[in-house]
Motif scaffolding. Sequence first.
Motif, short mmCIF file in Angstrom:
data_model
loop_
_atom_site.label_atom_id
_atom_site.label_comp_id
_atom_site.label_asym_id
_atom_site.label_seq_id
_atom_site.Cartn_x
_atom_site.Cartn_y
_atom_site.Cartn_z
N UNK A 92 92.24 62.66 148.99
CA UNK A 92 90.75 63.16 149.23
C UNK A 92 90.85 63.84 150.54
N UNK A 93 90.64 65.32 150.47
CA UNK A 93 90.91 65.95 151.69
C UNK A 93 92.12 65.85 152.18
N UNK A 94 92.39 65.37 153.51
CA UNK A 94 93.88 65.05 154.02
C UNK A 94 94.10 63.66 153.92
N UNK A 95 93.47 62.86 153.15
CA UNK A 95 93.65 61.31 153.33
C UNK A 95 93.94 60.64 152.03
N UNK A 96 95.04 60.05 151.88
CA UNK A 96 95.39 59.08 150.59
C UNK A 96 94.43 58.11 150.47
N UNK A 97 93.93 57.78 149.12
CA UNK A 97 92.64 57.12 148.90
C UNK A 97 93.29 55.94 147.81
N UNK B 275 102.10 63.94 156.74
CA UNK B 275 101.20 64.82 157.10
C UNK B 275 99.57 64.33 156.36
N UNK B 276 99.93 63.41 155.53
CA UNK B 276 98.68 63.07 154.82
C UNK B 276 98.31 61.70 155.27
N UNK B 277 97.15 61.58 155.81
CA UNK B 277 96.65 60.29 156.37
C UNK B 277 96.59 59.40 155.31
N UNK B 278 96.84 58.08 155.92
CA UNK B 278 97.12 56.70 155.14
C UNK B 278 98.15 56.82 154.06
N UNK B 279 99.26 57.89 154.28
CA UNK B 279 100.20 57.94 153.30
C UNK B 279 101.57 57.69 154.00
N UNK B 280 102.42 56.56 153.44
CA UNK B 280 103.73 56.60 154.45
C UNK B 280 104.92 56.58 153.11
#
Length: 525
Positions: free
Chosen positions: A267-272, A486-491
Amino acid sequence: MKKWQGYRPEIRDESYDAIIIGSGMSGLTTAVLLAEHGQKVLVLEKHFKVGGFTHTFKRKNYEWDVGIHYIGEVHNKKSYSRRLFDRVTDGNLKWAKMDDNYDRIIFPDKSYDFIAPQEKFIETLSIQFPGEEEAIRAYVRLLHAQVKSGRGFFASKALPKWLAPFLRNAMTKQFFKNADKSTKEVLKQFTRNEKLIGVLTGQWGDYGLPPKRSSFAMHAMVARHYLDGGNYPVGGSRMIAEYATDLIESLGGKIVVNAGVDEILVQGKRAIGVRLDNGDELFAKTIVSSAGLVNTVNTFLRNQTQSNQFKSKMKKVQPTESYVCLYMGLNKTAQELGLKTTNLWIYPGYDHDQNVTNYTNDPKGEFPVVYVSFPSAKDPDWVKNHPGCATMEAITLGRWDDYKEWENEPWKKRGASYEEFKKSISKKILDVVYQHVPQAEGAMDFYELSTPLSVRDMAHYPAGEMYGLDHTSERFRQNWLRPQTEINNFFLTGQDVTTVGLTSALFSGLLTASSILNKNLMKSL
């Protein structure tokens, strides 16, 4: 053998701090360490068994591991490897030390034994190569120095994104002095004896690239890892995943099989969260992929704009070659057959690069390498668990192109032509095995060949890759191969983040957990 929990729809109704895709060593390690720090974790495994390349399979009364053949350093309880294995398995995993002669490098004219400890390794090879002792000693000293310099390199991967550009160069400068060179290039600094170079690089199959193509950093990590000998998990490699999952569950986590992930939700730049193959969606604060870089980018992120950034960077790396493995069952015990724990590396000549080129040009010619392992001889619990029999495994390169005509056929239903092709490869491998282990021929009761298609279907590597990404010098220069994306919360975690091998995957999990928690977990070891 542990029963694994299958996916149930009510699982989606629970809340999780972290969802981890893939239950290989790196995924399980990440899960344990996050759970120890109070996070509720969910591990999703596409296969019907947990463990990735640590899982085992059975045929008749035989059982084989699929990826673990020997591990260095863990007999030393103070080593970082042993401490982390103990932590991930709650101290329950036991190790059996192999014979001091852990590897035998075999050529048509002569064989050479790698014997632990280090001084014996040097002494034995110095006798076989008169006048080369100082070169061998200097080589061993460099192995240690190179591995030591790698600590800064790997630690830099866990730095926060904003800090990495300021510290990376200082932390990695020493590492790259030789990591930027090929294995062959570095060894030529010590000796011009091509036979000695061929012997010293006789474990290249452990990392998948011959000397002219592999980074010396990768060679050094493998060669030094075994200088004090090899070990095997008591009870077989599946015990690693069984003990790790017991610990995860005791800490409130869940491990679910038959739960293939179709897509990572962004969602946006964040993995949910993730969407499963069955369409169910699960959500968490953190998403971790332990499924390999190619799978992650080309499948899980295929509908995300960020995947284009990954794909552009991936042009600088490439997957390793695949392999075939012949799993053999013998109707006598290892003791009756005189089988030892020593691994055999069988080569048609001392020039490994030429061997690979010859085979690539003519697949009907000699195999460039055949690695033979004796797992039932290595496991002290084998006789108790599997009385009256023994197992062997023989591995060699397998070219994906040789199997493309059957790539769209379903598992176990690929037809008579596929089975005939497998039979011809099996016979060719058996001819090599019987030449070097003649007592196996009369006791051979069962054998089955796994191919690159088997690796694709069981381990979910799209082209049957052996070791993820090729371990070239260029690969180590890819600063983006790190846990934080580069995706927040994604590792990311796994051997693509660090290097090949079970121990490396183990430490990859530690790096990823450190990045997620923003805490140096290495200190706790």
